[in-house]
Design an enzyme around this catalytic site. Sequence first.
Site, PDB file in Angstrom:
ATOM      1  N   ASN D  23       0.853  -1.192   0.000  1.00 20.35           N
ATOM      2  CA  ASN D  23       0.000   0.000   0.000  1.00 20.35           C
ATOM      3  C   ASN D  23       0.886   1.238   0.000  1.00 20.35           C
ATOM      4  O   ASN D  23       1.743   1.398   0.866  1.00 20.35           O
ATOM      5  CB  ASN D  23      -0.900   0.004   1.242  1.00 20.35           C
ATOM      6  CG  ASN D  23      -1.843   1.201   1.263  1.00 20.35           C
ATOM      7  OD1 ASN D  23      -1.416   2.342   1.399  1.00 20.35           O
ATOM      8  ND2 ASN D  23      -3.135   0.947   1.114  1.00 20.35           N
ATOM      9  N   SER D  46      -4.974  -0.219  -2.944  1.00 25.07           N
ATOM     10  CA  SER D  46      -5.354   1.130  -2.553  1.00 25.07           C
ATOM     11  C   SER D  46      -6.575   0.996  -1.657  1.00 25.07           C
ATOM     12  O   SER D  46      -7.497   0.238  -1.964  1.00 25.07           O
ATOM     13  CB  SER D  46      -5.661   1.987  -3.780  1.00 25.07           C
ATOM     14  OG  SER D  46      -5.703   3.351  -3.396  1.00 25.07           O
ATOM     15  N   GLU D  47      -6.561   1.722  -0.558  1.00 29.15           N
ATOM     16  CA  GLU D  47      -7.526   1.427   0.503  1.00 29.15           C
ATOM     17  C   GLU D  47      -8.964   1.803   0.157  1.00 29.15           C
ATOM     18  O   GLU D  47      -9.875   1.443   0.887  1.00 29.15           O
ATOM     19  CB  GLU D  47      -7.102   2.077   1.827  1.00 29.15           C
ATOM     20  CG  GLU D  47      -7.041   3.581   1.830  1.00 29.15           C
ATOM     21  CD  GLU D  47      -5.654   4.126   1.513  1.00 29.15           C
ATOM     22  OE1 GLU D  47      -4.892   3.443   0.795  1.00 29.15           O
ATOM     23  OE2 GLU D  47      -5.345   5.238   1.971  1.00 29.15           O
ATOM     24  N   ASN D  48      -9.172   2.501  -0.954  1.00 29.83           N
ATOM     25  CA  ASN D  48     -10.546   2.763  -1.357  1.00 29.83           C
ATOM     26  C   ASN D  48     -11.190   1.565  -2.039  1.00 29.83           C
ATOM     27  O   ASN D  48     -12.371   1.615  -2.370  1.00 29.83           O
ATOM     28  CB  ASN D  48     -10.632   4.005  -2.267  1.00 29.83           C
ATOM     29  CG  ASN D  48      -9.813   3.866  -3.526  1.00 29.83           C
ATOM     30  OD1 ASN D  48      -8.689   3.385  -3.475  1.00 29.83           O
ATOM     31  ND2 ASN D  48     -10.362   4.279  -4.650  1.00 29.83           N
ATOM     32  N   SER D  88     -11.371  -3.854   2.399  1.00 29.22           N
ATOM     33  CA  SER D  88     -10.068  -3.247   2.155  1.00 29.22           C
ATOM     34  C   SER D  88      -9.278  -3.113   3.454  1.00 29.22           C
ATOM     35  O   SER D  88      -8.094  -3.452   3.518  1.00 29.22           O
ATOM     36  CB  SER D  88     -10.268  -1.874   1.515  1.00 29.22           C
ATOM     37  OG  SER D  88      -9.028  -1.298   1.218  1.00 29.22           O
TER      38      SER D  88
END
Lengths: 232, 232, 218, 218
Positions: D23, D46-48, D88
């Site tokens: 990440n 990607s944390e979205n 996520s």
Amino acid sequence: MNKVVKDPQTALEGIENGMTLMVGGFGLCGIPENSIAQLVKMKVKNLVCISNNAGVDDFGLGLLLQGKQVRKMISSYVGENDEFERQMLSGELEVDLIPQGSLAERCRAGGAGIPAFFTPAGYGTEIAEGKEVRIFNGKPHILESALTADYAIVKAWKGDTEGNLIYKATARNFNPMMAMAGKITIAEVEELVEAGTLDPNQIHTPGIFVQRIFQGQKFEKRIEQRTVRTKQ
Amino acid sequence: MNKVVKDPQTALEGIENGMTLMVGGFGLCGIPENSIAQLVKMKVKNLVCISNNAGVDDFGLGLLLQGKQVRKMISSYVGENDEFERQMLSGELEVDLIPQGSLAERCRAGGAGIPAFFTPAGYGTEIAEGKEVRIFNGKPHILESALTADYAIVKAWKGDTEGNLIYKATARNFNPMMAMAGKITIAEVEELVEAGTLDPNQIHTPGIFVQRIFQGQKFEKRIEQRTVRTKQ
Amino acid sequence: MALDKNGIAKRIAQELKDGWYVNLGIGIPTLVANYIPQGIEVEFQSENGILGMGPFPFEGEEDPDLINAGKQTITVRHGASFFDSATSFAMIRGQHVQLTVLGAMEVSQNGDIANWKIPGKMVKGMGGAMDLVASAENIIVAMMHSNKAGQSKMLKECTLPLTGVGCVKKVVTELAVLEIKDGKFHLLERAPGVSVEEIIAKTEGEMVVADFVPEMKI
Amino acid sequence: MALDKNGIAKRIAQELKDGWYVNLGIGIPTLVANYIPQGIEVEFQSENGILGMGPFPFEGEEDPDLINAGKQTITVRHGASFFDSATSFAMIRGQHVQLTVLGAMEVSQNGDIANWKIPGKMVKGMGGAMDLVASAENIIVAMMHSNKAGQSKMLKECTLPLTGVGCVKKVVTELAVLEIKDGKFHLLERAPGVSVEEIIAKTEGEMVVADFVPEMKI
């Protein structure tokens, strides 16, 4: 079990001053544009909005801020918005900042009947103030509680008449958990189809979590950070 | 990031006596048949198996029980199995029964880095003995802890070379949470395809949760309760 | 005349409301799906991961990947969805399922239920029952009024290990419909031709009986 | 000579191992994706809600429904997947992501990090940073050694509100690579042509310096 309503006006009936709303989306991606426009029209005030972000000045939840309709924002990141900053600094707007993963998990917990859970996120920071700390596997965790809302407003790509939803790409983000956590969940979709059209195996949000659904008239889908590369 | 191994023998390398295994499936639906057959061949003993059910006498995890390979079962429902009953009553087999929803949530928690959570399930019953009780919204809840495993063995319908999985119908059940909760997760699939073949929007288990994947040679898919209606 | 199992299911089906999501347990509860009143739509959830269950498949059309929580082969209706067990119990625990119907070995007058374990006998496990009874706002127990030994299953206090505490709202047996409130059974209806006296005799727990107890309309 | 931002990113890229899920935060960390060493494969989360991020789209091919956590339009690689925010962060909190690279305003010698809030200034929020630093086994901070006022960002103790406690393992700045262990910075490498003395002068926290400190190989 037909949940279709004809327009955003009908969909948002019952939303009143002072209510708590969850609003899906990450940045301007996957936000319920048509419902937000309707909230602006309705002029409901003193809202508590749970949403990862607060939009930009002239789009997304920024529109509600412009109309001073929001009393409190519960978010993880609220940059990109001058009016937000002004209201926050002047004390007009209350802001509760929550780590993004905890926000997502707290919404899921609210929808899943889990009143509280332990997470390592925020331990040792001001987020942990007043929260119970407990060590698991040698690592400190804090107790976080579930979030729910009077209404959750989500945006999906496709939906059917029974409220089953499919999201597209990263427009999924917070929408599925918020759909779970709303006492009443309203879904606006780009394409509304008959029940039986969507593959039951590919549903992201089962219809049980959705009480009202409508097809949005128009989706602007504004891009916040247009980044491109040039063809060689 | 190619995770493909050629056969169950290679996939299950490293599983040793005394280890904790999660095994996906509900009844005989969605169980990793080829891996179970391989566990029988490997003759590993003293296993702790976390699985919603324990198979039937001659299929599913029942095969491991026949070989006395299991020291302890952690399940929600273990009927339909005479050998199981015999071993349990004789004290050869330890059994930990857990409410089904708590079992599912504890596996998810294990995979999600949530060490513990509160649930109303089991309050006031023997399941709650020794567990912390706390009232939320006027209702008592008990604290349940996360479950993890040395290896999780799951079964999917389609998988790609990067470990992305899609399950079919109710064969999904416990597989996705167990895939999250294994230190090493092994997936056996009916159809193994190249990365890029599956729609990224339809993945049920993202490849990050899967360390090894192989295509099963043969799936018997035995039906436990064949119920039909007759055509008029 | 006491109801048969189908009669009990039929009576319970009258409790269904349009738009409800309903979880039916194994046994008599399963039969409720056969008696949905005309003009209403309900959707059945099965905790192994399906919403929108349909009838059993035609012979030759069974899909081993498509079963209900009783492990029976089933079909799906239009608008069905599949999901994992964690999401399934999120629906249940989060009170998105409006009604749970399940069987019981004992029910007490304060709404405790015992239906998973008989000490000294083989224990098969609670499956999803503990989650269901601890979570549902609205639980109806479908069972016989007495056990095979002729003892009442409607008790002051349960004698068997509990599945849940203070959670049952209504019980429908072959003899009666009873509501549980304020720590007592309340006799709402009696089966056609069954006397109030018989119900009283077969109910060990305290029961409130009005002067007039109507017959069920089946 | 001190490194530029791309130099920092290049050096961090050398830490990548084959098969890792990574990440990358906003800013310098994002640049790391441009310098993946040959012969290894890593996958970016990607944390979205995306695994398998690809490069920016060609002009005209931007999809507003496909962005990264920095809200930039992106593309996907073969084998990508989309998921919701809870899943996520399950990946992140559950330590399925092997490496997190992020920026910081301050790092302390016991691994504390501050990167989200300056008292008296507009607070934008922590986004996913608190989850990332509290969860990752392996955190590398990419930042400049000093702030714009010339003050060291490598401190005995952070002065700004913390993002996480005792979590940073490694820091790569324009001057040096430092490891954090046993409550001290350990100088592992210096940027080409940068003297150990300069690094000592610009590091406020306690730092262990070996007799010989090799130059980075960029």
